[in-house]
Design a protein around this motif. Structure first.
Motif, PDB file in Angstrom:
ATOM      1  N   TRP A  83      -1.103  61.791  19.343  1.00 34.72           N
ATOM      2  CA  TRP A  83      -0.134  62.594  18.873  1.00 34.72           C
ATOM      3  C   TRP A  83      -0.572  63.222  17.365  1.00 34.72           C
ATOM      4  O   TRP A  83       0.585  63.829  17.041  1.00 34.72           O
ATOM      5  CB  TRP A  83       1.022  61.534  18.481  1.00 34.72           C
ATOM      6  N   CYS A  84      -1.529  63.150  16.994  1.00 35.99           N
ATOM      7  CA  CYS A  84      -1.954  64.090  15.798  1.00 35.99           C
ATOM      8  C   CYS A  84      -3.230  64.591  15.913  1.00 35.99           C
ATOM      9  O   CYS A  84      -4.291  63.699  16.119  1.00 35.99           O
ATOM     10  CB  CYS A  84      -1.683  63.095  14.572  1.00 35.99           C
ATOM     11  N   ILE A  85      -3.619  65.861  15.637  1.00 38.61           N
ATOM     12  CA  ILE A  85      -4.774  66.383  15.585  1.00 38.61           C
ATOM     13  C   ILE A  85      -4.841  67.270  14.263  1.00 38.61           C
ATOM     14  O   ILE A  85      -3.909  68.099  14.057  1.00 38.61           O
ATOM     15  CB  ILE A  85      -5.116  67.449  16.782  1.00 38.61           C
ATOM     16  N   ARG A  86      -5.875  66.726  13.574  1.00 35.50           N
ATOM     17  CA  ARG A  86      -5.967  67.578  12.100  1.00 35.50           C
ATOM     18  C   ARG A  86      -7.357  68.043  11.930  1.00 35.50           C
ATOM     19  O   ARG A  86      -8.476  67.158  12.113  1.00 35.50           O
ATOM     20  CB  ARG A  86      -5.560  66.551  11.167  1.00 35.50           C
ATOM     21  N   VAL A  87      -7.549  69.191  11.406  1.00 36.66           N
ATOM     22  CA  VAL A  87      -8.999  69.561  11.155  1.00 36.66           C
ATOM     23  C   VAL A  87      -8.823  70.024   9.662  1.00 36.66           C
ATOM     24  O   VAL A  87      -8.013  70.633   9.206  1.00 36.66           O
ATOM     25  CB  VAL A  87      -9.247  70.974  11.918  1.00 36.66           C
ATOM     26  N   TRP A 142      -9.635  64.645  12.680  1.00 35.76           N
ATOM     27  CA  TRP A 142      -9.026  63.403  13.046  1.00 35.76           C
ATOM     28  C   TRP A 142      -8.221  63.524  14.422  1.00 35.76           C
ATOM     29  O   TRP A 142      -7.384  64.608  14.284  1.00 35.76           O
ATOM     30  CB  TRP A 142      -7.930  62.974  11.954  1.00 35.76           C
ATOM     31  N   ALA A 143      -7.814  62.589  15.280  1.00 37.45           N
ATOM     32  CA  ALA A 143      -7.004  62.478  16.209  1.00 37.45           C
ATOM     33  C   ALA A 143      -6.599  61.220  16.334  1.00 37.45           C
ATOM     34  O   ALA A 143      -7.514  60.235  16.622  1.00 37.45           O
ATOM     35  CB  ALA A 143      -7.682  63.228  17.418  1.00 37.45           C
ATOM     36  N   LEU A 180     -12.380  60.588  14.897  1.00 38.15           N
ATOM     37  CA  LEU A 180     -12.889  61.425  13.806  1.00 38.15           C
ATOM     38  C   LEU A 180     -14.128  62.283  14.244  1.00 38.15           C
ATOM     39  O   LEU A 180     -14.844  61.719  15.143  1.00 38.15           O
ATOM     40  CB  LEU A 180     -13.541  60.562  12.641  1.00 38.15           C
ATOM     41  N   ALA A 181     -13.959  63.547  14.009  1.00 37.53           N
ATOM     42  CA  ALA A 181     -14.873  64.378  14.255  1.00 37.53           C
ATOM     43  C   ALA A 181     -15.973  64.661  13.190  1.00 37.53           C
ATOM     44  O   ALA A 181     -15.433  64.693  11.930  1.00 37.53           O
ATOM     45  CB  ALA A 181     -14.351  65.834  14.573  1.00 37.53           C
ATOM     46  N   TYR A 182     -17.120  64.663  13.376  1.00 36.70           N
ATOM     47  CA  TYR A 182     -18.070  64.816  12.223  1.00 36.70           C
ATOM     48  C   TYR A 182     -18.887  65.961  12.550  1.00 36.70           C
ATOM     49  O   TYR A 182     -19.415  66.144  13.610  1.00 36.70           O
ATOM     50  CB  TYR A 182     -19.131  63.519  12.220  1.00 36.70           C
ATOM     51  N   ASP A 183     -19.345  66.708  11.427  1.00 41.27           N
ATOM     52  CA  ASP A 183     -20.365  67.814  11.426  1.00 41.27           C
ATOM     53  C   ASP A 183     -21.429  67.122  10.429  1.00 41.27           C
ATOM     54  O   ASP A 183     -21.519  67.445   9.524  1.00 41.27           O
ATOM     55  CB  ASP A 183     -19.604  69.101  10.748  1.00 41.27           C
ATOM     56  N   VAL A 191     -11.186  58.133   7.385  1.00 45.99           N
ATOM     57  CA  VAL A 191      -9.824  58.230   7.844  1.00 45.99           C
ATOM     58  C   VAL A 191      -8.872  58.870   6.576  1.00 45.99           C
ATOM     59  O   VAL A 191      -8.052  59.584   6.828  1.00 45.99           O
ATOM     60  CB  VAL A 191      -9.033  56.950   8.503  1.00 45.99           C
ATOM     61  N   ALA A 192      -9.018  58.054   5.487  1.00 51.06           N
ATOM     62  CA  ALA A 192      -8.439  58.544   4.440  1.00 51.06           C
ATOM     63  C   ALA A 192      -8.580  59.787   3.962  1.00 51.06           C
ATOM     64  O   ALA A 192      -7.768  60.703   3.550  1.00 51.06           O
ATOM     65  CB  ALA A 192      -8.621  57.418   3.146  1.00 51.06           C
ATOM     66  N   THR A 193     -10.046  60.432   4.220  1.00 48.78           N
ATOM     67  CA  THR A 193     -10.280  61.813   3.804  1.00 48.78           C
ATOM     68  C   THR A 193      -9.412  62.696   4.587  1.00 48.78           C
ATOM     69  O   THR A 193      -8.766  63.779   4.225  1.00 48.78           O
ATOM     70  CB  THR A 193     -11.770  62.226   4.186  1.00 48.78           C
ATOM     71  N   MET A 194      -9.172  62.284   5.807  1.00 48.44           N
ATOM     72  CA  MET A 194      -8.377  63.139   6.725  1.00 48.44           C
ATOM     73  C   MET A 194      -6.929  63.204   6.704  1.00 48.44           C
ATOM     74  O   MET A 194      -6.168  64.297   6.779  1.00 48.44           O
ATOM     75  CB  MET A 194      -8.815  62.968   8.508  1.00 48.44           C
TER      76      MET A 194
END
Length: 192
Positions: free
Chosen positions: A104-108, A75-76, A65-68, A14-17
């Motif tokens: 409310w928050c979507i980050r890539v 992050w959402a 969190l989304a992972y590859d 989460v902190a990374t995102m």
């Protein structure tokens, strides 16, 4: 290997995102809508990260969190609206009295944009809310009508992103972000 979306229980990811580059910085950490404004303003520096660490240990955690593979790439923020500032927000209306969830928050992460990860994150947020009994889920994206949205303000998503995920416009709002009106988009989760 495809993108996998998981509950946001790993604080370091989460902190990374959404965390600051410097732990003493007073940046969002995606807390501004999640906690009350009084607490949000009172938390400074490392205390912000510690509050997020606490949220990651709660059930439900503060988002997905989304992972590859093993790399976190998205992050959402998603949570019951009653536990967010949207419960009291005067510019974003309540459509009804359902105990809806909000996203409310979507980050890539940079370097992974344009790969459809925001779509995966939104689908993962919907699944996360559905699995926890949410009757519906809402988002408050900008209605940019295809115009470019400044990347620093794109975290709310676009109406098109939500429409592609099956959400429908439920109401206009009085909120404007980056010059674009925000709309309340909703997906009923009581069916299927």
């Amino acid at each position: 290997m495809g993108i996998e979306v998981r509950p946001a229980t790993v604080f370091d990811d989460v902190a990374t995102m959404v965390g600051p580059k410097r732990p003493d910085a007073n940046v969002c950490f995606c807390l501004s809508y999640r906690i009350g404004s009084k607490e949000n303003l009172a938390l400074t520096g490392p205390a912000r990260g510690e509050r997020v660490r606490e949220l990651c240990a709660e059930d439900p955690p503060p988002g997905v969190l989304a992972y590859d593979g093993d790399e976190v790439v998205g992050w959402a923020a998603v949570h019951p609206r009653a536990d967010t500032s949207f419960a009291r927000n005067r510019k974003i209306p309540h459509v009804d009295d359902l105990d809806v969830w909000s996203v409310w928050c979507i980050r890539v992460r940079p370097g992974h944009r344009g790969e459809g990860i925001s779509h995966e994150l939104l689908a993962g947020a919907v699944q996360f809310a559905r699995e926890r009994g949410a009757p519906a889920i809402e988002g408050y994206p900008v209605d940019n009508q295809g115009e470019k949205v400044d990347l620093t303000m794109a975290y709310v998503g676009t109406r098109t992103l939500f429409q592609k995920a099956g959400f429908r416009k439920a109401a206009d709002t009085e909120s404007v972000l980056n010059g674009f009106p925000r709309v309340l988009m909703r997906l009923d989760l009581s069916k299927g």
